[in-house]
Structures are given as C-alpha cells and as structure tokens.
Scaffold this motif. Sequence first.
Motif, PDB file in Angstrom:
ATOM      1  N   GLU A  65     109.992 -77.789 -24.784  1.00 57.03           N
ATOM      2  CA  GLU A  65     111.472 -78.208 -23.504  1.00 57.03           C
ATOM      3  C   GLU A  65     110.512 -78.991 -23.398  1.00 57.03           C
ATOM      4  N   LYS A  66     109.193 -79.256 -22.937  1.00 55.13           N
ATOM      5  CA  LYS A  66     109.005 -80.142 -22.744  1.00 55.13           C
ATOM      6  C   LYS A  66     108.431 -81.784 -23.182  1.00 55.13           C
ATOM      7  N   ASP A  67     108.079 -81.366 -24.071  1.00 56.95           N
ATOM      8  CA  ASP A  67     108.344 -82.289 -25.360  1.00 56.95           C
ATOM      9  C   ASP A  67     108.670 -82.325 -26.542  1.00 56.95           C
ATOM     10  N   SER A  68     109.061 -83.340 -26.756  1.00 55.25           N
ATOM     11  CA  SER A  68     110.864 -83.439 -27.718  1.00 55.25           C
ATOM     12  C   SER A  68     109.714 -83.892 -29.223  1.00 55.25           C
ATOM     13  N   SER A  69     108.690 -84.357 -29.233  1.00 51.91           N
ATOM     14  CA  SER A  69     107.897 -83.827 -30.088  1.00 51.91           C
ATOM     15  C   SER A  69     107.512 -83.140 -31.097  1.00 51.91           C
ATOM     16  N   VAL A  70     107.943 -82.339 -30.646  1.00 50.67           N
ATOM     17  CA  VAL A  70     107.248 -80.909 -30.770  1.00 50.67           C
ATOM     18  C   VAL A  70     108.736 -80.287 -31.520  1.00 50.67           C
ATOM     19  N   HIS A  71     107.982 -79.469 -32.525  1.00 49.38           N
ATOM     20  CA  HIS A  71     109.049 -78.941 -33.573  1.00 49.38           C
ATOM     21  C   HIS A  71     109.006 -77.078 -33.696  1.00 49.38           C
ATOM     22  N   LEU A  72     108.916 -76.424 -34.324  1.00 40.56           N
ATOM     23  CA  LEU A  72     109.108 -75.408 -34.260  1.00 40.56           C
ATOM     24  C   LEU A  72     109.593 -74.206 -35.859  1.00 40.56           C
ATOM     25  N   ILE A  73     109.064 -74.363 -36.692  1.00 34.25           N
ATOM     26  CA  ILE A  73     109.001 -73.701 -38.298  1.00 34.25           C
ATOM     27  C   ILE A  73     108.508 -72.444 -37.698  1.00 34.25           C
ATOM     28  N   SER A  74     110.034 -71.535 -37.658  1.00 34.66           N
ATOM     29  CA  SER A  74     109.368 -69.857 -37.948  1.00 34.66           C
ATOM     30  C   SER A  74     110.340 -68.797 -39.777  1.00 34.66           C
ATOM     31  N   PHE A  75     108.995 -68.766 -39.532  1.00 33.13           N
ATOM     32  CA  PHE A  75     109.369 -68.146 -40.975  1.00 33.13           C
ATOM     33  C   PHE A  75     109.750 -66.151 -40.158  1.00 33.13           C
ATOM     34  N   ARG A  76     110.522 -66.073 -41.459  1.00 31.74           N
ATOM     35  CA  ARG A  76     110.976 -64.373 -41.095  1.00 31.74           C
ATOM     36  C   ARG A  76     109.749 -63.503 -40.814  1.00 31.74           C
ATOM     37  N   ARG A  77     108.782 -63.694 -41.615  1.00 35.21           N
ATOM     38  CA  ARG A  77     107.630 -62.769 -42.022  1.00 35.21           C
ATOM     39  C   ARG A  77     106.298 -63.395 -42.189  1.00 35.21           C
ATOM     40  N   ASN A  78     104.780 -62.753 -42.223  1.00 34.35           N
ATOM     41  CA  ASN A  78     104.066 -63.933 -43.505  1.00 34.35           C
ATOM     42  C   ASN A  78     103.861 -63.589 -44.628  1.00 34.35           C
ATOM     43  N   PHE A  79     104.446 -65.220 -44.574  1.00 32.96           N
ATOM     44  CA  PHE A  79     104.641 -65.838 -45.737  1.00 32.96           C
ATOM     45  C   PHE A  79     102.798 -66.130 -46.620  1.00 32.96           C
ATOM     46  N   GLY A  80     102.278 -66.850 -45.294  1.00 33.26           N
ATOM     47  CA  GLY A  80     100.714 -66.793 -46.113  1.00 33.26           C
ATOM     48  C   GLY A  80     100.942 -68.311 -45.467  1.00 33.26           C
ATOM     49  N   LYS A  81      99.608 -68.594 -45.606  1.00 28.71           N
ATOM     50  CA  LYS A  81      99.347 -69.541 -44.869  1.00 28.71           C
ATOM     51  C   LYS A  81      99.415 -70.966 -45.676  1.00 28.71           C
ATOM     52  N   ALA A  82      99.322 -71.080 -47.054  1.00 31.15           N
ATOM     53  CA  ALA A  82      99.677 -72.392 -47.874  1.00 31.15           C
ATOM     54  C   ALA A  82     101.437 -72.146 -47.921  1.00 31.15           C
TER      55      ALA A  82
END
Length: 317
Positions: A65-82
Amino acid sequence: MNEKERELPELLSIIIPVYNEEDSLDKLYEEIIRVLTRNNYKYEMWFVNDGSSDGSVDKIKEFIEKDSSVHLISFRRNFGKAAALQAGFTHCNGDIVITMDADLQDEPEEIPNFIAKINEGYDLVSGWKYNRHDPLEKRLPSKLFNATTAHMSGVKLHDFNCGFKAYRKEVVKSICVYGEFHRYIPVLAARKGFRITEIVVKHNKREFGKSKYGFERYLRGFFDSITTTFLLKYYEKPMYFFGKWGLISMLIGVIICIYLTVLWFMGHLIGQRPLLILGVLLIIAGIQLFSTGMIGNLIVDSSYKSHYSEEHIKEII
Ligand code: UDP
Ligand code: MG
C-alpha cells in the motif's frame, strides 16, 4: 571500493520466501529499505508467500500500500522454499537479483558487498555464514552436506544452503529449482557455465518464529550427502547409472548361461548347479536395473514439467 565495484544495477530485485514470518517482516522491510535508499538502488521487492497461515500476507499487503515497488506472490499452500524462489525467479525483472531469508538471520547491510562482487564479474555470489548462529544439530549435518557437495560437484563453496545470494539475471532465468534443490543452486549454475564465488556474511540468531526445518534436518543431511553423490552425477540421466550396472549384470548372467548351455550340450547335468541360479539371477536383476533406469528417465522428464507451475500462484500484486 573502486568505481567498477560501486556501479549501480539498473534494477535490483530482492526475492524473499516467506513461510509464517509475520513478526520479522516489519523490521526486515525497514532494514532492507534503509540499505537500498542509502545506496541509491532502484529496486523491486518480491515477497513469495509459501502458504503462510499467520498474518504474513496482511503485513506484506501493508508494505504494498505504501510502496509500489513491493510485490507479493502467494501460493495456495506450502510448496517449499525452492518453489518459492523459483516463482520469484520467474517474475522478477532486475538485472541483479538478491535472495534472502525472511527471518532476519541475513543482514541487509551485506547487500552492497554482494553487488560489488557481482560487479567484479561473477554471475552468482553465495553467502557463507562463517560464524553461524544455529544449533549444533543443524551445523553438523550441514558441514557434512557442504563437504560432500563441494567434493562431488567440484564447486568449491563452504555454504551451499545459505539463503543469501546474488545473481545476474541470466542465472535465475536459466535454472529451475524444485523440491530440495534450493540447496544445489550453485551447482546447477556452475553446470551451465556461470562464474561463482562466495563472500562471508554476518549471520544472526533467529529472533522470531521458529526454523521451518526441524530435527529431521539431521537425518536429511545424512540422506542428502548420500543422494548428492547420485544426484549430482545422474539426476538428469538415471539411465546412465542403472543402465550401466543393468548391462554389466545381464552380460555376466548371459555368459554364465551360455557356458552352462555348452556344458549341457556336452552331456553334463546342470540342473543342480548353483551357477545356474546365479546366471539367471544376474539376468533378471540386470533387466530390473535397466527398467529402473527407464522409469527414472521418465520421472525426470515429467517432474521437470510439473514441479513448479504457475498454477501454484493465487495472486500476484
Ligand atoms: N521457507 C519457505 N518455505 C518453506 C520453508 C521455509 O518459504 O517451506 C522460508 C522461510 O520463511 C525463511 C527461509 O525460507 O524465509 C529459510 O527458512 P528457515 O529460516 O526456516 O531455514 P533455516 O534458517 O533454519 O535454514
Ligand atoms: Mg533461518
């Protein structure tokens, strides 16, 4: 630092895998931003939420909301760090890419040192947690894993699994990681001919939350060091391993059986001879090894296509 080392990236991408790290995120974000602005980096930040069940996503949305350079990718469940890293690799746009953990164990102050090393001409700079603040049961198997991997792969790093790394864009766009393969990223990159080095980084104790890898790491470390041997050599081509031993076994079995057949034609009794059982056994075992190699190749082929998929993603902001 000389002129060359101080050269600014056109765009710096920071990729941070997040799995239940809500308490660390505020401080992490603030510290990273402080370092980035102080150094005049043009940046984008990719938080990859790997199926968190706490308030991590809400926190990241506050940053957005305060920083347009930030993005989020959200997985449906835990798929692991890789898988989380791979999602970031696929979507980032920077010419230099930094990956770091979300738990404040990595020190954002180190980012300029990574970039200086990249500017020296390296394609991948890996962090080395020289003074590691993790419990012994984590450090020991890790040492074993690192020694084996370095020996097997010929990539002379001390700390393959360090989450803090810098890459040139070409590296992240050309490797594909899934499962536990985030540990082997430098090996995968080295295979593609990229130049790799390491720098010593500060490592902090985990302040908030807990490690996502528990005691099973001990066991995993042991298994990893065994599988490393196999994977590093044959993971793209299991048939080379199974096929070779399958053929050798079959060949010895066939020679034994031909020998016994000749004896049989000469009028000897062969039905009671243990050698007959050995010959038949070697042929059958050979066929099995061969088939295992075939199946292995099929698995490698299909897992390359299915382990990371855009379908894991619920939203991208
Ligand atoms: N992580 C993740 N998915 C997982 C496990 C971990 O995205 O399934 C993230 C985690 O949130 C952290 C980083 O990977 O940002 C490293 O995890 P952790 O600190 O638990 O590993 P350790 O430092 O114990 O090796
Ligand atoms: Mg950690």
